[in-house]
Structures are given as C-alpha cells and as structure tokens.
Design a protein around this motif. Structure first.
Motif, mmCIF file in Angstrom:
data_model
loop_
_atom_site.group_PDB
_atom_site.id
_atom_site.type_symbol
_atom_site.label_atom_id
_atom_site.label_comp_id
_atom_site.label_asym_id
_atom_site.label_seq_id
_atom_site.Cartn_x
_atom_site.Cartn_y
_atom_site.Cartn_z
ATOM 1 N N ALA A 14 -7.166 2.440 8.376
ATOM 2 C CA ALA A 14 -6.530 2.196 7.079
ATOM 3 C C ALA A 14 -7.143 1.017 6.348
ATOM 4 N N ALA A 54 -0.706 11.604 4.912
ATOM 5 C CA ALA A 54 -1.330 10.553 5.714
ATOM 6 C C ALA A 54 -0.235 9.726 6.377
ATOM 7 N N ASP A 81 -6.967 1.285 -6.678
ATOM 8 C CA ASP A 81 -6.853 2.274 -5.603
ATOM 9 C C ASP A 81 -8.224 2.600 -5.036
ATOM 10 N N LYS A 137 -5.477 5.629 -1.534
ATOM 11 C CA LYS A 137 -4.799 4.425 -1.076
ATOM 12 C C LYS A 137 -4.551 3.543 -2.289
ATOM 13 N N PHE A 146 0.967 6.733 8.705
ATOM 14 C CA PHE A 146 0.440 5.447 9.142
ATOM 15 C C PHE A 146 0.964 5.090 10.527
ATOM 16 N N HIS A 150 0.815 -1.210 0.000
ATOM 17 C CA HIS A 150 0.000 0.000 0.000
ATOM 18 C C HIS A 150 0.852 1.265 0.000
ATOM 19 N N TYR A 166 -0.030 5.494 0.394
ATOM 20 C CA TYR A 166 -1.041 6.498 0.688
ATOM 21 C C TYR A 166 -0.535 7.846 0.161
ATOM 22 N N LEU A 212 -7.574 11.941 -0.518
ATOM 23 C CA LEU A 212 -6.580 10.984 -0.060
ATOM 24 C C LEU A 212 -6.761 9.725 -0.886
ATOM 25 N N SER A 218 -4.096 12.417 9.346
ATOM 26 C CA SER A 218 -3.928 13.491 8.361
ATOM 27 C C SER A 218 -4.402 14.792 8.979
ATOM 28 N N LEU A 272 -4.497 5.942 9.870
ATOM 29 C CA LEU A 272 -3.863 7.028 9.139
ATOM 30 C C LEU A 272 -4.230 8.334 9.811
ATOM 31 N N ASP A 286 -1.743 -3.132 6.463
ATOM 32 C CA ASP A 286 -2.566 -1.942 6.660
ATOM 33 C C ASP A 286 -3.403 -1.996 7.932
ATOM 34 N N PHE A 292 -10.740 2.432 4.359
ATOM 35 C CA PHE A 292 -10.215 3.723 3.927
ATOM 36 C C PHE A 292 -11.305 4.724 3.558
#
Length: 460
Positions: free
Chosen positions: A428, A393, A379, A371, A395, A352, A354, A369, A411, A409, A405, A431
């Motif tokens: 995550a 983002a 995605d 992924k 993690f 992954h 981001y 955003l 942000s 996340l 994952d 998402f």
C-alpha cells in the motif's frame, strides 16, 4: 451462458462459475510476505447452473477462498453458501418472514471467532475455515431481524454495530450492537416512512449515521429486487447518538441521491460529521438498475455493460448536527466503487481511501485501482487491462505498523475473455509499483462484491 436468451447480468464479468473447485498448491508470481498467515475470502452472487435469479444481485452466494501460510499459497476453493432457499411464492413484504431465507451473497466477515456470510435482508450464515456452511448465526435466537452486509467493528471497543432496514412493518429500521465476544447487547427501533434500499451506514465516535434515500421498496415490482427510485421520497441522512433511542435521530435533508457504500465518517474539531462515500445520481441509477435486471420507468442511453455496478462518484457530506445543515462536495469525476480504508481508522480521521475505478457510460475502456489522499486531495492510479477487472481492495495492516498505509492491499482480479483471475497483493505504500505477489487462480472467478482477510489465531 452466452446465448442471446441469456440475461445481460449472467454474461461477461458476472457469468456464474458452474461448479465448486479445489486446487492446491497455487502458482505465485513474486514473493508472499511470510507474516501473512490466514485466508482471503470473497463473496458474490453466483446463480446455480440453469437458474436465472432475476437480478444480478440475487444469485446465490458463493465464497472464493485462498489459503496463505509460510510464504505459500496453499489452496483455492469456492463454495456456495448452503442457505435456506426461498419457497414458492415467497413474499419479501410479509411481516416476520423467515429470515433464514437469504442468498447470503454480499460480504463475508470474521466476528467473534466465526466467519459470517452476509446479505442484509437475512440472517448471517456461519461457515468454517474450509468454507463449508455450518448454519444460521442468530445470537442464540436473540436477533429477530437480518444483519446488514456492512457491519462496523469499533476498533476502540471491539463492539459490532449493524442494522436491518428491510422490515416491511414499522419501524422499518432496527439498529443493533453486539459485544466482541458474540453477545447481542442492545437493539433500537427507528421509524421510517418507507423501506429504503439502505446498503451501508457509518459510525463515528459518538454517532451512528443512516441513509433514508429515494430508492425504496415497491410491492408492485415483480422482480427479485423489488425497489425503485421514488422522486417524492425526501432524501435525508439520519444521525443517532450511539447510546440514543430511535426518536433521538436527527434528520438532515440532502440533495437527491443513493449512497451505495461509505468509506468512513468522523467528527471534526467543530463537532461536525464528515462522511465520505460513493454517490449515485438518478439517471445513473436508471442505467445501472436496468443493466442489473431491476425495474425502471425510463432508461436514458444504452446499457453499457463494461461497468458491472452502479455508476457512482466519490463524495463528501459535512453534517452540522446542531444547525441541521449539510455541505456537499463532489470529490472526483471518475466512476468508482468499493471505497475502503484501513479499518483501524473506522470512525476516526483517515488519510487514505482505496477504490476501484470503472469506465463511465460513454467513456474510455479500462479499469483502475485508485489510492486517494484525503489530506492533500491528490491520488495515485494503478491501471489494468480491459480484460481484468480488479475487485475491492482490502487493506491488511503490517505487524507493528506506524503509518496508516503500512500494509498490503488484497484485490481479487476477475478475468474476462480468457484472461486469468488472480489474487493480487500490493504494497500500500508503493501503490503503483509491481505487485508484491500475484496468486494465479485455477479457474475463472466471476466478478463479485466484498471480501475479508481472516488471520490465523495468534500462537500463544
């Protein structure tokens, strides 16, 4: 700061915060995971009131911190980094310049029990858990260069890898390795033809990957960021064995570009290096550099201010070290920035990536955003209103996670035109679902650069 005389880079999303603020407690929409105990902190340029730093990336560093513990958001505070200001007539190109002179405005990382504010042309500055500046951190005087804003921690050894490519004298580039406990272990000099704007690099199990690309320093540019695109500079990627010396570096020519950030690099089953990051091409460089306050000879098109960063695209380079060849792949047509991964996968295969999605020049409004799944080529997209711009983002792995994952996340979302700023925490693995929590911040947070989650020490 909205008058016609105000530079574009001090308006809108980048308009600086005018003061330091403290607020407690904070409103939370949703539920904060109780296992999260620590502080999210993000760095970015923030000019002092009444000052014009001359470039969007030259404003003095300001840290924004949100303290989380026991399911509560205890406080928010922001602090300028108290680094050494540049004296009158400070010259970036003087050998052995004072490297305590730095804006310290680009990233913030935990290292060896410390919190370091970084900007690559200068020394790190240590701050405490309340974001107060403690002073320069130079490995007890052993570090004689600056430190990149993007040091890489090897998840296998805990060693910290970093470099400084802003040396006006040869060798122009020095690569350093430090122990997990804060000791500088070794340094390696690598000669380059010019001083490149090398913002990031990459690490694999056996190699270090550097970027010698056509954005280079120019003493004739009278600007806070004295760099320009030099079409005659050969674009190339350097591959150094982890325990090698500078002359062991293998250089592979690539198509002209600037690599602003890497997601990760790894070695495949054929021993090739697979590098993924975001790539800027020459005309996108011109537009973004003019908007940010830098010097360009020609600007095609207008200065679209919706994207506060260079227009870049997700890209893959597959480098054959033995044949000295490269295969290049454009992975996405969307303009993206701040590609990140689960840092426990640094130097190894990752599934992954981001990233933040921005409007392209001439494209539709709105921010995202994204992924990416590098295994399937698919995605997922999380869309934001045009008055809220999501930041990088970051993690944070869940305790005892089994999948790459499994985690959250973080942000820091900057509000513009009166919209709120907030720290969003996302699952995550879900998402596009509702945020796990949104921490509403008491003041507008300007758009900035890189952040970190700094966990509290584990209880013994």
């Amino acid at each position: 700061m909205t008058t016609s005389a105000t530079p574009l880079y001090l308006t809108g999303a980048f308009e600086p915060a005018a003061a330091e603020t403290d607020a407690q407690p904070l409103d939370v929409i949703g539920t904060l995971p109780r296992v999260l105990s620590g502080m999210y902190v993000r760095n970015g340029p923030n000019a002092h009131p009444g000052q014009d730093p001359g470039h969007a990336w030259a404003g003095h560093g300001m840290l924004h911190g949100i303290r989380i513990r026991n399911g509560h958001a205890e406080w928010y505070r922001n602090r300028w980094v108290r680094s050494t200001p540049a004296p009158a007539n400070y010259d970036f190109f003087v050998p052995n310049r004072d490297r305590s002179v730095t804006a310290a405005n680009t990233s913030v990382v935990p290292y060896a029990g410390r919190i370091l504010a970084l900007a690559e042309a200068g020394l790190p500055y240590e701050v405490d858990g309340d974001l107060n500046t403690l002073g320069v951190f130079d490995f007890d005087g052993r570090l004689d260069t600056g430190m990149t804003a993007h040091p890489k921690s090897d998840p296998r050894t805990g060693e910290l890898h970093f470099f400084d490519s802003y040396l006006p004298e040869q060798p122009h580039l020095k690569y350093h390795v430090a122990s997990s406990g804060g000791k500088l272990l070794r340094s390696t000099a690598i000669e380059l033809p010019e001083v490149p704007l090398m913002h990031d690099f990459a690490l694999t199990e056996h190699y270090v990957v550097f970027f010698d690309l056509p954005v280079v320093a120019d003493p004739t540019v009278t600007n806070a960021m004295p760099f320009r695109w030099n079409e005659s500079h050969e674009p190339r990627i350097g591959i150094l064995p982890r325990n090698g010396i500078g002359t062991d570096t293998i250089w592979i020519t690539v198509d002209p570009c600037w690599i602003i950030h890497t997601a990760n690099a790894r070695e495949d089953d054929q021993g090739r290096i697979v590098l993924e990051g975001n790539r800027v091409v020459p005309d996108r460089w011109d537009i973004s550099w003019a908007r940010l306050g830098g010097y360009v000879d020609h600007v095609p098109g207008d200065l679209d201010a919706r994207n506060p960063l260079p227009e870049a695209y997700l890209y893959r380079w597959t480098l054959d070290v033995h044949a000295r060849t490269v295969r290049e792949e454009h992975l996405d047509d969307r303009a993206i920035e701040f590609p990140t991964i689960n840092v426990d996968r640094t130097g190894r295969a990752h599934q992954h990536i981001y990233a933040v999605g921005y409007p392209r020049v001439g494209g539709a409004d709105g921010y995202e955003l994204i992924k990416y799944d590098t295994f399937t080529g698919t995605d997922e997209v999380r869309r934001f209103e045009k008055t809220q711009i999501p930041g990088e983002a970051y993690f944070v792995a869940a305790p005892e996670s089994s999948n790459e994952d499994d985690g959250w996340l973080m942000s820091l979302v900057s509000g513009v035109a009166g919209a709120p700023s907030e720290l969003q925490i996302l699952d995550a693995t879900d998402f596009t679902g509702d945020p796990v929590a949104r921490i509403v911040l008491p003041a507008r947070v300007p758009y900035g650069f890189h952040g970190s989650w700094i966990s509290d020490p584990a209880e013994s």
